[in-house]
Design an enzyme around this catalytic site. Structure first.
Site, PDB file in Angstrom:
ATOM      1  CG  ASN A 116     -12.924  -1.936   1.576  1.00  0.00           C
ATOM      2  OD1 ASN A 116     -12.063  -2.770   1.828  1.00  0.00           O
ATOM      3  ND2 ASN A 116     -12.705  -0.906   0.782  1.00  0.00           N
ATOM      4  CE1 TYR A 165      -4.274  -1.252  -0.203  1.00  0.00           C
ATOM      5  CE2 TYR A 165      -3.635  -2.699   1.581  1.00  0.00           C
ATOM      6  CZ  TYR A 165      -4.525  -2.337   0.583  1.00  0.00           C
ATOM      7  OH  TYR A 165      -5.674  -3.070   0.386  1.00  0.00           O
ATOM      8  CG  HIS A 225      -7.085  -4.420  -3.266  1.00  0.00           C
ATOM      9  ND1 HIS A 225      -6.884  -3.059  -3.188  1.00  0.00           N
ATOM     10  CD2 HIS A 225      -6.269  -4.871  -4.255  1.00  0.00           C
ATOM     11  CE1 HIS A 225      -5.976  -2.708  -4.093  1.00  0.00           C
ATOM     12  NE2 HIS A 225      -5.592  -3.778  -4.744  1.00  0.00           N
TER      13      HIS A 225
HETATM   14  P1  CMP Z   1      -8.488  -0.727  -1.154  1.00  0.00           P
HETATM   15  O1  CMP Z   1      -9.241  -0.867  -2.399  1.00  0.00           O
HETATM   16  O2  CMP Z   1      -7.825  -1.943  -0.623  1.00  0.00           O
HETATM   17  O3  CMP Z   1      -7.354   0.395  -1.287  1.00  0.00           O
HETATM   18  C1  CMP Z   1      -6.906   1.179  -0.218  1.00  0.00           C
HETATM   19  C2  CMP Z   1      -7.701   0.970   1.028  1.00  0.00           C
HETATM   20  O4  CMP Z   1      -7.583   1.980   2.000  1.00  0.00           O
HETATM   21  C3  CMP Z   1      -9.183   0.980   0.678  1.00  0.00           C
HETATM   22  O5  CMP Z   1      -9.504  -0.188  -0.026  1.00  0.00           O
HETATM   23  C4  CMP Z   1      -9.818   1.117   2.037  1.00  0.00           C
HETATM   24  O6  CMP Z   1      -9.927  -0.105   2.718  1.00  0.00           O
HETATM   25  C5  CMP Z   1      -8.782   1.985   2.740  1.00  0.00           C
HETATM   26  N1  CMP Z   1      -9.259   3.353   2.823  1.00  0.00           N
HETATM   27  C6  CMP Z   1      -9.455   4.220   1.825  1.00  0.00           C
HETATM   28  N2  CMP Z   1      -9.910   5.395   2.296  1.00  0.00           N
HETATM   29  C7  CMP Z   1     -10.028   5.237   3.630  1.00  0.00           C
HETATM   30  C8  CMP Z   1     -10.459   6.088   4.682  1.00  0.00           C
HETATM   31  N3  CMP Z   1     -10.865   7.343   4.431  1.00  0.00           N
HETATM   32  N4  CMP Z   1     -10.435   5.586   5.925  1.00  0.00           N
HETATM   33  C9  CMP Z   1     -10.015   4.314   6.176  1.00  0.00           C
HETATM   34  N5  CMP Z   1      -9.596   3.472   5.206  1.00  0.00           N
HETATM   35  C10 CMP Z   1      -9.600   3.936   3.962  1.00  0.00           C
END
Ligand code: CMP
Length: 137
Positions: A112, A49, A115
Site C-alpha cells: 500500500n 511493527y 505508511h
Molecule cells: P501500515 O500503515 O504500514 O501499518 C500496518 C500495515 O499492515 C498496514 O499499513 C498494511 O500494509 C498491513 N496490513 C494491515 N492489515 C492487513 C491485512 N489485513 N492484510 C495484510 N496486510 C495488512
C-alpha cells in the site's frame, strides 16, 4: 509545528514511484525535515511493527517490509499526523478516497505504498526509531 513519520514502502521504491510520492507530499504543504533510504532486516521490521505482532498478516508484513529498501521521512505540517493520514487514504486502496496516495498508487492492503503514523505518541516513537535528533533539520 507538528511532525509525523512517513515511510515510502518497498513497493513504492521498486516501482520507481518515489519522485511522484515526494512531489505529492510536498504539493500538499508538508515540509521534509529528514529523509533516508534503508533496507530493514527482519528484527528491525518486527520491532517497528511490534504493535501488530500476533496478527494474521504479521509474517507477510515483515516479509514485505524487508523485501527491499524503503524511505522513511520526517514530515512537518500543522496537525501533521491526521493531515498526513488524510492525504494517504485508507489502508485498503480499494477503500481509499480519490486523490490520495494509496488510491493513486497502492496495489493491495499489503503493498500500500506508504505508511503514516497513527497518533502523536506513535509519531514520536517512530521518528526516534529511524532518526537521531542530529538528522532532523
Ligand atoms: P501500515 O500503515 O504500514 O501499518 C500496518 C500495515 O499492515 C498496514 O499499513 C498494511 O500494509 C498491513 N496490513 C494491515 N492489515 C492487513 C491485512 N489485513 N492484510 C495484510 N496486510 C495488512
Amino acid at each position: 509545528m507538528d511532525k509525523t513519520l512517513a515511510i515510502l514502502k518497498p513497493d513504492c521504491v521498486e516501482r520507481k514511484l518515489t519522485g511522484k510520492a515526494l512531489d505529492f507530499i510536498l504539493s500538499r504543504g508538508f515540509n521534509i525535515l529528514a529523509l533516508k533510504m534503508v533496507h530493514l532486516n527482519p528484527a528491525e521490521a518486527r520491532r517497528f511493527y511490534a504493535v501488530h505482532r500476533g496478527k494474521s498478516f504479521f509474517d507477510e508484513l515483515i516479509n514485505f517490509m524487508t523485501s527491499g529498501p524503503c524511505i522513511p521521512l520526517v514530515l512537518e505540517k500543522e496537525n501533521a499526523v491526521p493531515a498526513f493520514r488524510e492525504i494517504i487514504g485508507a489502508t485498503d486502496p480499494a477503500k481509499a478516497a480519490e486523490d490520495t496516495l494509496r488510491k493513486l498508487y497502492a496495489e493491495s492492503v499489503q503493498r500500500n505504498t506508504v505508511h503514516g503514523s497513527d497518533s502523536e505518541e506513535n509519531a514520536q516513537k517512530e521518528i526516534a526509531f529511524f532518526f537521531s535528533l542530529m538528522e532532523i533539520t
